[in-house]
Design a protein around this motif. Sequence first.
Motif, PDB file in Angstrom:
ATOM      1  N   LYS A 333     -17.910 -31.773  66.260  1.00 10.31           N
ATOM      2  CA  LYS A 333     -18.846 -31.931  65.587  1.00 10.31           C
ATOM      3  C   LYS A 333     -19.687 -31.201  64.765  1.00 10.31           C
ATOM      4  CE  LYS A 333     -21.911 -32.518  69.527  1.00 10.31           C
ATOM      5  NZ  LYS A 333     -20.799 -31.658  70.553  1.00 10.31           N
ATOM      6  N   SER A 334     -19.435 -29.756  65.155  1.00  6.38           N
ATOM      7  CA  SER A 334     -20.102 -28.725  64.822  1.00  6.38           C
ATOM      8  C   SER A 334     -18.940 -28.064  63.633  1.00  6.38           C
ATOM      9  CB  SER A 334     -20.479 -26.797  65.810  1.00  6.38           C
ATOM     10  OG  SER A 334     -21.699 -27.616  66.480  1.00  6.38           O
ATOM     11  N   ALA A 337     -19.804 -29.924  60.373  1.00  2.00           N
ATOM     12  CA  ALA A 337     -21.041 -29.011  59.503  1.00  2.00           C
ATOM     13  C   ALA A 337     -21.054 -27.986  58.769  1.00  2.00           C
ATOM     14  CB  ALA A 337     -22.432 -28.422  60.118  1.00  2.00           C
ATOM     15  N   ARG A 338     -19.915 -27.288  59.289  1.00  2.00           N
ATOM     16  CA  ARG A 338     -19.380 -25.905  59.052  1.00  2.00           C
ATOM     17  C   ARG A 338     -18.418 -25.949  58.169  1.00  2.00           C
ATOM     18  NH1 ARG A 338     -20.489 -21.632  62.289  1.00  2.00           N
ATOM     19  NH2 ARG A 338     -21.840 -22.724  64.470  1.00  2.00           N
ATOM     20  N   ALA A 341     -20.899 -26.771  54.728  1.00  2.00           N
ATOM     21  CA  ALA A 341     -21.222 -26.138  54.983  1.00  2.00           C
ATOM     22  C   ALA A 341     -20.782 -25.268  53.823  1.00  2.00           C
ATOM     23  CB  ALA A 341     -22.031 -25.345  55.218  1.00  2.00           C
ATOM     24  N   LEU A 375     -27.636 -25.592  55.764  1.00  2.00           N
ATOM     25  CA  LEU A 375     -27.105 -26.451  57.486  1.00  2.00           C
ATOM     26  C   LEU A 375     -28.656 -25.633  58.138  1.00  2.00           C
ATOM     27  CD1 LEU A 375     -24.914 -24.205  58.139  1.00  2.00           C
ATOM     28  CD2 LEU A 375     -25.584 -26.153  59.551  1.00  2.00           C
ATOM     29  N   LEU A 456     -27.596 -30.456  57.605  1.00  2.00           N
ATOM     30  CA  LEU A 456     -26.731 -30.858  58.497  1.00  2.00           C
ATOM     31  C   LEU A 456     -27.729 -30.366  59.391  1.00  2.00           C
ATOM     32  CD1 LEU A 456     -23.813 -29.296  56.399  1.00  2.00           C
ATOM     33  CD2 LEU A 456     -24.483 -31.629  56.660  1.00  2.00           C
ATOM     34  N   CYS A 457     -28.169 -30.779  60.365  1.00  2.00           N
ATOM     35  CA  CYS A 457     -28.728 -30.812  61.791  1.00  2.00           C
ATOM     36  C   CYS A 457     -27.071 -30.682  62.607  1.00  2.00           C
ATOM     37  CB  CYS A 457     -29.607 -31.911  61.840  1.00  2.00           C
ATOM     38  SG  CYS A 457     -30.480 -32.149  59.887  1.00  2.00           S
ATOM     39  N   ASP A 458     -27.023 -29.914  63.140  1.00  2.52           N
ATOM     40  CA  ASP A 458     -25.911 -29.023  63.983  1.00  2.52           C
ATOM     41  C   ASP A 458     -27.435 -29.046  65.529  1.00  2.52           C
ATOM     42  OD1 ASP A 458     -24.146 -29.039  65.897  1.00  2.52           O
ATOM     43  OD2 ASP A 458     -23.865 -27.723  65.129  1.00  2.52           O
ATOM     44  N   TYR A 487     -29.541 -36.843  55.805  1.00  2.00           N
ATOM     45  CA  TYR A 487     -29.708 -35.785  57.059  1.00  2.00           C
ATOM     46  C   TYR A 487     -28.085 -36.432  58.077  1.00  2.00           C
ATOM     47  CZ  TYR A 487     -34.229 -34.958  58.332  1.00  2.00           C
ATOM     48  OH  TYR A 487     -35.839 -34.846  57.879  1.00  2.00           O
ATOM     49  N   LEU A 488     -27.694 -35.344  58.292  1.00  2.00           N
ATOM     50  CA  LEU A 488     -26.140 -35.328  58.920  1.00  2.00           C
ATOM     51  C   LEU A 488     -26.230 -35.179  60.141  1.00  2.00           C
ATOM     52  CD1 LEU A 488     -22.595 -36.409  59.216  1.00  2.00           C
ATOM     53  CD2 LEU A 488     -22.932 -33.199  59.190  1.00  2.00           C
ATOM     54  N   ILE A 490     -25.833 -34.230  63.582  1.00  2.00           N
ATOM     55  CA  ILE A 490     -25.048 -34.148  64.939  1.00  2.00           C
ATOM     56  C   ILE A 490     -25.796 -33.831  66.426  1.00  2.00           C
ATOM     57  CG2 ILE A 490     -23.325 -32.298  65.841  1.00  2.00           C
ATOM     58  CD1 ILE A 490     -22.852 -32.060  62.869  1.00  2.00           C
TER      59      ILE A 490
END
Lengths: 617, 283, 330
Positions: A333-334, A337-338, A341, A375, A456-458, A487-488, A490
Motif C-alpha cells: 500500500k505504501s 503512494a510512492r 508520487a 504526499l 496521498l495520505c500514508d 484523498y488517497l 492508506i
Amino acid sequence: MPAPGTAVPGIGYHVEVSGLRITAPRPDSGEAVIVHDVSFAIPRGGVLALIGESGSGKTTIALSLMGHARPGLRIAGGTVRVGGTDVLSLDAAGLSALRGARVAYIAQSAAAAFNPSRAIMDQVVEAAVLHGLMSRAEAEAKAVALFRSLALPDPESIGRRYPHQLSGGQLQRLMAAMALVTGPELVILDEPTTALDVTTQVEVLHAFKRAVREQGATAVYVSHDLAVVAQMADRILVLNQGRVREQGPASQVLKAPADDYTRTLVDAARPAARPAAPAAADRAALLEVRGLTAGYGRVGADGMPAVPILRDVSLSLRRGGTLGVIGESGSGKSTLARVIAGLVRPSGGQVLFDGAPLPPGLEGRAKDQFRRIQLVFQNADTALNPAHTVAGVLGRPLGFYHGLDRAARERRVRELLDLTRLPAAVAGRRCGELSGGQKQRVNLARALAAGPDLLLCDEVTSALDTVVGAAILELMAELRRELGLAYLFISHDISTVRATCDEVLVLYGGTVVEAGGRDAFRRAPFHPYTDLLVGSVPELEPGWLERRRAGAPVPSLPGPPGAGLCRFLPRCPVRLAGTCDRVPPPRRRLSAGNETLCHHDEDTLMRLQATRAEAAC
Amino acid sequence: MTDAAAPLARTGAPLAWARSLPLTGKLGLALVLLWLAVAALGPALAPHAVGAFVSPEVFARPGAAHWLGTDYLGRDVLSRLLSGARYTVGLALAAALLASGTGTALALLAAVGGRWLDEGLSRLMDTLISIPSKIFALVLVAAFGSSLPLLLLVAAVTYVPGAYRIARSMAVGLYQMDYVQVARARGEGRLYVARAEILPNMVGPLLADFGLRFVFIVLLLSGLSFLGLGVQPPDADLGSLVRENISGLPEGASAILAPALAIASLTVGANLLIDAVSGKGRR
Amino acid sequence: MAGTADMAAGTGGAATALRLVLKRLGAGLVTMLLVSAVVFTVSSLLPGDAAQETLGQSATPEAVAALRQQYGLDRPAPERYLRWLGGLAAGDPGRSLVANMPVAEVIAGRLPNSLLLAGLTAAVSVPLALLVGILSAMRQDSRLDRGLNIATLAMVALPEFLVATLAVLAFSVELRLLPSIAMVKAGAGWGETLRSLAMPVMTLSVVVVAQMARMTRAAVIAQLGQPYVEMARLKGLGPARVVFAHVLPNAVGPIVNAMALSLSYLLGGAIIVETIFNYPGLASLMVNAVASRDMPLLQACAMVFCGAYLLLVLAADVVAILANPRIRQG
C-alpha cells in the motif's frame, strides 16, 4: 478464571500496589514525576488492564511490578507486593530470583525482545534452568507442550529456529511460552499484539487467553487499545499522565465510564462515520491507475520485477473523492503512494492524472503536476526536517510553487496554521519541539501550502494516540469539504477507512482483491480476505473474542502461490483444492457494486459468510 | 534522545554553551583555545627570535632566563615552540578543513547523484581507505616531496576517504528519511535536497568528525616531521623540534619533552572536547 | 514466511555463508588490484626516475639512458605496471635501488621482525582491550567507566614519540631496567628478546589498547540498549550472564572488525616506534625507502601493508559472517 476482580473477604490480594511514585531525575536538578501515587490490587488469578495513551506511565508501572525501572527512571516511593513479597525492598539477588521465575514479562515487540543470535529454545528454557526450577530436558518438554497449546506450527522443532526465521505472530506466541515455562504466578503482558497485523492479533489473543487461564496466573495487561482490553481483562485501570483516572470492572468502565477522560477514550475508539461527499458520479476521474506493476530487482520477460510489490493494480479516484486503501504490512500500500508520487518507478502500467498520463518517475514531471499531488507521511517525526522551523517548512512550498515573497509567505503561513488549528506562535519553533499531533498538523499544512488537488495520505493517524488521531481525521474531513481535496487514504485499519472514505480498495500481496463503495464493506458477501479482516477487528465489548466464529484455523500452505494464482491462497480458509491452486481467479462484480478477485461467486460467498451478515455494521 | 537532534551550533550563547560542558570538556576547550591563540599570536609573544642562538649552554634546564630551557644549539625552546605551534596547528587545521570539506561534498554528491555516481565514488574511496593512512602519506611524500603546500595536500588527501565514508553513511541514511522523500516528491532539485534537507542534519556529527580528523592530521604531520619527512628546516613544527633534539633524550632534556607534551596537550584537549560535545548530544 | 526456509536451513545456510566469504575474498582481490594501480601511479608520477637517482647528477645522459633501458624504464607506463604486477604476483617485485639486491630479499629480512613485534603486541593488547572495554560497558557511567573513558581518550590522542620518550626516560634512563635500543640479535634467547622488545611493545600497546577498548565498549553498549537485553534482565539473569550469553554473540562482528583495524595498524603504524627504538622492522625500511626514493622497495612495502590490512579485514568479515545466524542459518 475466578470471578472478576472483586476482593473475596478474608483472602488477601495477590498483587498489591500502593502509593507508587516513579520519577525521572533531570540534569538541571529537580525531578519530573512520571507516575503519581498509583494504587491498585489484583486478586489471585485476576486480569487487570492498564490502559492509557503514550506517556500515561502504563508500561513504567507494569515494569515496577518486577522492581525494574528503565534507564533514566527511578522508583521513588510506594510499595509493590506480589504474593506477600515486598518487591521494592529486594536486593539484586532477590530480584533475580523473582524475575523470570515468579513474575514473567511478555514484551511489545517479540521480534526485538528475542536475542537474534541464539536459537529460540535456548532462550525459552534459559530462565527455568538458571533459576534451578527444572532440568533442561524437563524445561524443553514443558516448552514443547506450551508451543502446542499456543497453536504454534511444528512444536517439536520450532525451538531450533532463530528469531529471523519466524513471523511476528509466531514470535509473540513463543514469547508467551518463554514467560509461562517457569509457571509464574504473575504475568505482565506489555502491548503484546500492538506490532501485529489485525488478522494475526486475533489468533494471538486467543492463544494468550487460553494459556494464561490454563496456568491460573494473575495477569497485568498493558494496552492502549480498549477493544483488545475488553477481550482480555476483568478489571480496567485508566491512566492519564501518570495518574489513575478510573478503575473498575471491565464492563462498567467500557459501558458506563465515570470519568471524562475515559469517556473521550471510549468515544475515540468508535470512529463515527462521516457523511460521504455529495454524490458526484458524473465527475471525471482525477486520478486513474491502470495495470500498475512495481517492485525491486531486474524486470523479467513477463514484465514482472524480481521482487514484485504491486501486481496489476487499477483504481480510479474522482475529484473531491476519498479512496481508502487497506492492507496489512507488506501488502504494497505504501509503494502504491510512492509510485503515484513518482518516488518509485513502476515497471509497468500507467498513472493518469486529470486525464493526462504522468511520467513514471520524478524526471519529466512538470512543476504543476508536482504541486497538485502532495504526499503526507505516516510518521510526522520523520516527515518533518528537524533542522527547519515550522515557518521554513511551510514557507518552502509557498516560495517554490507560488513564488510568494517574504511578506506574502508569512501571511500565508499564518493562514495555514489557522486552517490546521495550530497557534500562530509555533511558526518560529523547530519541528522537533512540537507534540505528535502538532507535527501531524504541520505535516498536513505543508501539503496544503502547495494548493494541491490530491493528497496521498500514508497511515496519517497510526503513529498517533487514538484521541489525537481522531482529531486529525476530523480536521481532514473539514479540509476536504472546504477545499474540495481528493484523498488517497492508506491505512491498515478497516474501521477508520470505512468511516472516512467513500470508496474502499483492499490490497493483499500487491493485488487488489476487492474494491467498491464503502457500503459494500458493511455486510457480506466479501472477498474471503476482506471477510477475515472485517471479522478480526475487535469490538468494544467483553466476550467478542469468544463469540467470534471459532472455526478451526486452516493450516497455511507452504510457499508463495504460483504466478497468476490468488495471492491469498496460502491463508485462505475457503480455498478450493484443484481450482484455486491451478487457475488464476476471475474478477466478479457483486450486486452491492463491489468487485472481487475470487473463484467463489456471490451466492457461495454469502453462504460461507452468512453468520456474520450484518454483524460488522 | 530527542535533544540529540538539536545541532551543536544552536545551543545558545557560546559562553553558556561552554559552561554546560562537563569538566573534561571545559579542560579540552581551554586547551584547544590556548593552542589556537598560540597559533595566531605565537611569534609575537616569543621572547627571542626563532633562530637566534641565545645561550652558550645546550639543553639547559628550564629557568628564569629560558622558561623551557634551551635546545641542542642553545636556542630558546619557548620561542621555537611558539612558532612551531603555528605550523602544526595551521597546517593541520587547513588540511582537516580541506579533507572534511571535500569528503562531505563528495558524500552529498554520492547520496543525491544516483546509483552509478555513488558506486563509482564509493569504490574509489574504499580502495584509498584500504591503504593505511601513514603508508599512503609516505607514498605521497615519496612522490611529491614535502614542501608546505604539498604536505597540506598530502594530509588532506590521506584523510578524505575517511571523511567521505562517515559523511556518506550519514547522507545516505538521511536521504531515506521521509522529509527528503517529501522534498523530492515536491519536485525539488538535487542540490536543494543536499544543501537544505540533508546537510543541516549532519552538522553535529560532521563537526565531531572534523575534530577527529584534525587530531589525526596533527599526529600524522608531527610523525612525518619527527621522521624527517615532514616540515623541512629551517622551518620547524612541533614534530621537527622533537626530532632535532632527540640527542637530548638520555638527559631528559626539556627541549624534547616540551614539544612532545605540547602536541599531546593539543590532541588530547581536542579529543576531550569532542567527546564532551558529542556525549552531550547522546544523553 | 516461516514454513519455507525450514528444511534446507542447515545446508542452505552453510552455502550462503561460503558464497558470502568467497564474495568478500573476490572483492578483496579486486581492491588489492586497484590499490596496486594507485600505488604504482602515485609513485611514478614525478620525474627524477630511478636511473637518475642511482647514478647521481654527474652521470652522463648515455649512462642514464643505458641504465633506464636495463631497468625497463624506457617502456610506456601501462607496460611497466603490468610487468611490475606480474612480478608482484610471482613474488618478485623488482630490485631495490639502494640495497642493490632483490626487494623480496630485503623484505624477507625484515618481515619476521615486524611480525614478531606485531604478534607480541597483539597478544598483550587484545585481551587487555577486551577486558577494559567490556568492564567499562558493564559499568556504564560509573566512576570506573568515566575514568577509563578519559584515560583511553587521552591515550588514543598521544603521539607515539611522546609515549616512547617517556618510556625510555622512565625505564632506561631513570630505572635502568630495559635497553633503549630494541635490537633483535640472532641467537638471542627468548628472555633477552622479550626484554629488548618490552618497550616497543608497551608503546604500541598504549595506543592500540585504547582504540580497541573504546570500540569494544561502544559495540557492547550499542547492544545493551536493545530490547532483548531488557528482556534477559527481566528473566532474572545476572549482569555477567547477560553480557556473556546475550550481548557478546551479537557484538562479535563490530568487535572483531575493530580488532582488525587496530591490528593492521601494528604493521604499518609501527613506523615511529621502530625508528625510536632502532628496531629493524618493515616500517622503518619503508621510511628509508621514502628518504632515499627507492621506489621499487617503497611500492613493495606499501603493497605488503595493504595486503596485511585487507587480510585482517577479510578475516574479521569471515568471523562476523560465521557469527551471524541470519547468514549461518539462512
